[in-house]
Enzyme design. Structure first.
Site: not given
Ligand SMILES: [Zn+2]
Ligand SMILES: [Zn+2]
Ligand SMILES: [Zn+2]
Lengths: 644, 644, 644
Positions: B141, B313
């Site tokens: 991320e 995710e």
């Protein structure tokens, strides 16, 4: 007169002559230039490039425009900041306020002050006697972007010197501030810190001294430039452009050193940026609240002792700097211009001539668009020029109501609001609105200015009353309205002996026993009005005049003196001001929402700020010479009266 | 395929085989590991502990799981930070962003970049050819927690080098940015500062350059890892997990260097954290707004040139990181999974396998509870696996509507919103919602991607239009909708010569004379719709198509080109998009609130995001193969169509 | 007894005898002095000026007043700060919290702690055995102005030492905190940083350790003074004045070292400053919420093991420090005084004797105005003194309901609210309100205090339950109500093995499978009540007792144990507490809004906090000995019961 702000350095030299010609054709006769051009005037330390500016002034002057030349000290170039890093201000959190926009300097930095004088001298030596240069502007919008106060080393050292000069001994300072409280006593001036970053709030007397000091630094910075300009440019006006709703330094003090008080009028930007209600924001989104411009006109006319003032930057369309930036209603640019003239402006100068397609203000409208086509403001300026020509010279505004405002009043109330958001500035504004809604003309003056000739004097909120003002009020023969917290503090931010209203007790025979601030929603209601935000509870020899249903006194009276013991909520202020005006022998009007009047000489101007048509009531006498009694949105009517 | 994120280092080694077996039993075939394990891989400088990871990969691989291995560069250990304190980023206020959580590094720090390459090489050397390792994730991320921009010394030095490379000479930079404004001119690149901590806002061109630079630093940081992985791990996919609603760097640029665009889908966290209305927050509290996941599916499918993308995710239950963290409605985990598949995801991987009872994410649900009992998500994953098996391979999503989004559009509008909160990202989202409510399928693509095969092309808000895109649009044969501010800025953040829409003037024969931003509540109302927030006032040869009651033009038309001159308020956007879609020959549907469709191959998927039952309208053809036309909350229906 | 806070150093010495005489005449017998006087006691390093304080104590003592002497350590003088700049605390942003107000010191700075002991010893040596000095106050309001936590170098070093002492090895720390997560593992205690300025939130276990450490530093700082005072001033009470709604350090721990728990009661300031609803802010603007004072009375009575407690600062009129500062209704100062007495206060001391016209608290009312005239509070104090004389000694409060509160509960919930604003303090307050509205008397006690004699025990929210408390509850014979999140965390901030309620599972045979926090507006409604903010979803052997319409369980029951699985919303808490109280055999009352009761010995006190008249219901038995059943606003009625 009309004018505009122009940046020849932004445009190819070939465009200058045509720009100058179009300005003149539009009815403009003044042009302000140069105030941000340091990097072009002195591109490297000590190397000056005068050529472009020589030619620009020549072109403008030859077109018949009078040039107002700005000193470029609001934007020191990067090379100077790099040579003198200590010139940068620190904010209240201790962070540097760095190069990359403007106003990146601390007023207390001696090195930068010397540089400012140096560049001022260089410019003044070259153009001080230039026939096209008819006036000077010092720097630009002192204090804009919260730049008056600085928490730098330079400021700290200067503050200590200022304190030593003011108090003489540190014991005197300790006594004046009450430093015995919380063991805040100092043993020498060198122990005094700036009042920021304390664990909880610093002593309000400490803050007030620091605010006074910070204001004085602006005054001194400005004066240093003025002295250079006076010596090198005889016969020219020196002006500074103040910014609206801005109270960080004392404009009266700076105005005392210059010839003309200028101000920058952005009614839509101010509406969106300041504390107006949601309803007003909607109703006046494209006009600005009807008292924003007028309040400042009256403030800056009163700011300078002989009443000379200019609107040096007039909003000509949407701006870029508020949270929301709508466009003015068609007609508003003309209306704003005529209203300034009605209030006695010698000059209205639009900001800016042409919208610049780059950098921070690329979304700020000009009279021209970036592609040089006419923006709507240009046509309205042309119309305003024609109107002004038709009207001819306006007479002086009448002396009817004096509203006394002092900058330290706002410092005191914002240092110690006691109820969130309490501010003397806005108390003054709300009193002003109440008076304007009655159709009255107001002069906003500093304490100490003569009250001769006024029928009514209003002190909206002056916590610190100079003795001289108390004596003036005692001798004054008109009606007097005194607002909350007035006289509640000494010069050193203490509750006066014998309690508030302190030195006003000769005219207000009472004693404020305690004060309350009220949370939102808590109110004491009267007949159509309400006491909100604040209550001065008093006892003494005054007579209750307006009393809430539960017995709380909103207005006390003692002969010609009235005391408003609460916030000037508009409905309450309306009742109070109407009574005072009538007792003063003044004619009052029932104006529809959004309509405002102003007199000048034998004329009455009517301005419709509402977004729907309104009619000027018959109580307003005279014959329309411009416009008519039925006013559409943004329309203006000028009445010529047989008798004033 | 389904998978999950697993942290063997969190659990006793004895639990690993059982965990792997349960994953497989639940229908999972992929497992992501390792991305935060640096302190376990290299507990001390230069001392590697591979044993545990060798065994973990072996256990997982032997169970039949394909391993996606993360480079651990998002969490450098404390010993590294202590050796290299300059690697820490500084925030916009100049404060260090220290060790103690994650992402504590500055992308511009050469020393840290070398360390990131070193650890990547070490991991890739050991596992690059391991048969169980089928893919890599770089870092984690990028940019999460506002970590793209840094105001460190390292960033400043790198920014100066980047500027020198971009502009060649400082004069070119000065001209490009318009630095003559406010004397912001530089004499050398070494005079340029980062744009933070300026007195008022810095030059927007300065900010845009800094945002571009910051994005490029992420790209370079990622590319350095990708090069190592490509050389040491041939044949494996390289992926990065992007974060939703995140625009600080250009995902298209990073995606160009990797094989698969991953993204992390947290519909409930996003609903609560981003700018959704209070009504939507309530209506969709346990489902997420119905376009959150789909918008990103379509964005990341378009992000990577060949359309390969994963949900790496997937929220499996309540999370811990939003202000409020409700649980998904029963069925939502399955719904989200199937919707991702319908949009073409190759993989949906749940985060995480088992809730970890300690540290920052202890309240983040997993497929298992901390005590290893089944959490509700596990059953839904199992159900989704069965559904997917039943459906079989989904065909490619159809090419109907292309929505063009560019990251620099969001940079430009957030640097210069002009009206508070204006953001190109959210303009794109609202256009997307309007299209989805009509039952249309959308591809979100970057400027420059081929438009072939699309019937409708929507540019919600692209202030800077590359020339190539303008030319594409001129040649495009479908319908085109172009939104506010498009074409209003050059690559260097200037108003284009000839005014907006700049290079779009061939397809939009008009000129934006001025813009307005509107405060909340100020609106120009039309027939069931309203112009809010923004107006582009235009003149030229286009025809008004949708006009407010007061005459303000909301939509201009010129043949197949439409221009939306205001914010895509949902009711207005609905009218506009319906017209454009019909003109484009697309079938549109009247969908009940909360219902959404998506096609894949010969199938139409219907998803009920409403918290009450809805019925799929008869205009949606086909026979249900999973579910039924009447959908309860969180239910899914899959229609098999005779013809697409 | 009544008393006041007095600052002889603020007033001319000639005023002291008259002040003392007026105090005595008003019925006061105690006077607190000296706690901010360091700069007068030691004007220069090592030079003490005892004269003025000798004389002040003599004057007060001779008038018959018992002196409570404060150690002046909350306000170290500037000379000390200049000598020891490292003593200054740093705030969470890393900014210094400088001299200029008070509490400008870091609790962890060894140098300052030594200075605090030195000045304490000096004062205690001089006055420790002075017959007029009957008690000591240590420092002043520890932690006020957010001053418990400090992020200074001194704090960091001390924290590392504290961690080493707590955990022994750094591996133990890593395991306890779960530092394997995100590679947060340390190799030595010297690698541990303070938890501020991390990129995203630090490990909650890290924060909890830091909060515990910070609290322990206060305890140690206080203990150092207490030891000096005990050795040099035998037989005198040592007291500290705690501040309301303040949880940054563990008051139970500090209270264990002193003789009397003092607290500072500012009901109006607290109402305006804390999280009360807009409706309560209006209804109780001039009275304070009816449970603010009582909650703290019951907390501080329970805080000190033997129940000795004082109100050492009682609000006597408007204060200066909240956002809005209205005046108390006439009668409230008397009401507050009598309510404290009814709750068992040994002393109510008003803050302050005379309003000081300078410095930070110039708008803080006293019993006298700055001009020495009586403020309204003085008359009310006089009346209260007469009432107390009439009532005679109040008996002990009854033991009916025990409400268990722990400071670490508030640390855990504010470190990890999971739903914005969740706080164990306010859960406790809302449970307390529900009990008070039923007319019940409550003791607020720490975990571990004996439960003998109570009929009902309430644990509003105790995430960490010590084993001993779990065992106590298992043996307890009364009714038990346990609130949300109780037992959900270990001492090291982990989810317990076997999930929540952890060690409570013997009395609550269930397992919390997952939790939800709900956004505003999302609620599960039952019969007149609602589940808001939070849900503990559970499964196990308990019986649903209160169930929302949609089946969500709000209250579970297992014999005498009830579990509230959601926020104690007032209507729901009312139903729950009524059931539990009735099951406990307690009499409950239907009290009108704003009426509160308290028993003491054979008397029942009734207090009307409403701003309109109310009637004490007939269910309250006894004959009025003061006041009457019909109570006007701010009125009090005391009933003498034949039987309790
Ligand atoms: Zn300006
Ligand atoms: Zn994540
Ligand atoms: Zn206090």
């Amino acid at each position: 007169r009309l004018g505009c702000c122009y940046y020849p350095e932004h445009w190819p030299e070939a465009m200058w002559p045509q720009d100058a010609a179009r300005m003149v054709a539009a009815g403009l006769s003044r042009v302000r230039i140069g105030e941000f051009a340091w990097s072009r005037i002195e591109p490297e330390p000590g190397r000056f490039d005068w050529g472009w500016l020589d030619r620009a002034i020549a072109v403008l002057g030859q077109a018949g425009l009078g040039v107002i030349l700005g000193t470029p000290t609001a934007t020191p170039p990067k090379w100077l900041v790099d040579r003198m890093p200590g010139m940068i201000a620190l904010d209240e959190q201790g962070r540097p306020r760095r190069f990359g926009s403007r106003r990146h300097y601390c007023f207390s930095h001696a090195g930068y002050r010397a540089e400012a004088v140096r560049i001022t001298r260089a410019v003044a030596e070259r153009y001080g006697r230039h026939p096209a240069v008819i006036a000077w502007q010092t720097d630009n919008e002192y204090g804009c972007h919260d730049s008056v106060v600085s928490f730098s080393e330079a400021a700290r050292a200067a503050f200590r010197r200022w304190l030593a000069a003011r108090y003489g001994t540190v014991d005197a300072l300790n006594r004046a501030w009450g430093n015995v409280f919380w063991s805040m006593e100092y043993r020498s001036f060198d122990e005094v810190e700036l009042p920021n970053l304390t664990v909880t709030e610093a002593n309000p007397a400490h803050w007030l001294a620091f605010r006074r000091f910070s204001s004085d630094q602006v005054v001194a910075f400005n004066r240093a430039q003025v002295e250079v300009l006076r010596s090198l440019s005889p016969g020219r006006d020196v002006m500074h452009n103040f910014m609206g709703f801005f109270t960080q330094f004392d404009h009266h003090d700076v105005a005392a050193d210059i010839d003309v008080a200028g101000w920058d009028s952005y009614p839509l930007g101010f509406l969106d940026s300041f504390r107006f209600s949601a309803a007003d924001r909607l109703a006046y989104a494209r006009q600005g609240h009807p008292d924003i411009a007028a309040f400042h006109h009256d403030l800056y006319r009163g700011c300078h002792p002989d009443g000379r003032w200019w609107v040096i930057e007039q909003q000509p369309g949407p701006v870029n700097w508020s949270a929301h930036n709508p466009a003015p209603l068609p007609g508003m640019v003309r209306l704003w211009t005529l209203e300034a003239m009605a209030h006695g402006a010698e000059l209205v100068s639009y900001f800016r001539w042409r919208q610049f397609p780059q950098a921070q203000e690329q979304n700020h409208a000009g009279l021209l668009r970036p592609d040089s086509s006419d923006a709507p403001g240009l046509g309205e300026a042309r119309q305003a020029a024609a109107d002004i020509a038709q009207i001819g010279p306006t007479g002086a505004p009448p002396r009817t109501v004096a509203l006394v405002f002092a900058y330290d009043a706002d410092w005191i109330t914002t240092i110690q609001p006691q109820g969130r958001g309490f501010s003397a500035l806005w108390a003054a504004f709300d009193c002003y609105t109440a008076l304007r809604r009655l159709g009255l003309d107001v002069d906003i003056i500093p304490p100490g200015r003569s009250l001769d000739g006024y029928a009514l004097c209003v002190l909206p909120c002056l916590p610190h009353i100079p003795d001289a003002l108390a004596q003036q009020l005692a001798r004054f023969t008109g009606q007097v309205v005194i607002g909350p917290r007035s006289g509640s503090r000494t010069a050193e931010f203490a509750i006066p002996e014998g309690l508030a209203p302190g030195v006003l007790r000769d005219v207000l025979p009472m004693r404020v026993t305690h004060v309350e601030s009220l949370p939102p929603g808590l109110a004491h209601r009267g007949d159509g009005w309400a006491m909100t935000r604040w209550i001065d509870h008093a006892e003494g020899a005054m007579t209750p005049e307006l009393v809430a249903e539960d017995g709380t006194v909103a207005v006390w009276r003692h002969g010609k003196y009235r005391y408003l013991a609460t916030w000037p909520e508009l409905a309450l202020a309306a009742v109070l001001m109407r009574r005072a005006a009538i007792d003063a022998g003044l004619a009052v009007h029932d104006l529809p929402e959004g309509l405002r009047l102003h007199r000048a000489g034998s004329r009455t101007f009517a301005f419709n700020y509402a977004n729907r048509p309104v009619e000027v009531p018959q109580s307003v006498e005279g014959n329309p010479v411009i416009g008519q009694r039925n006013l559409g949105p943004a329309e203006v009517c000028v009445f010529e009266a047989s008798s004033i």
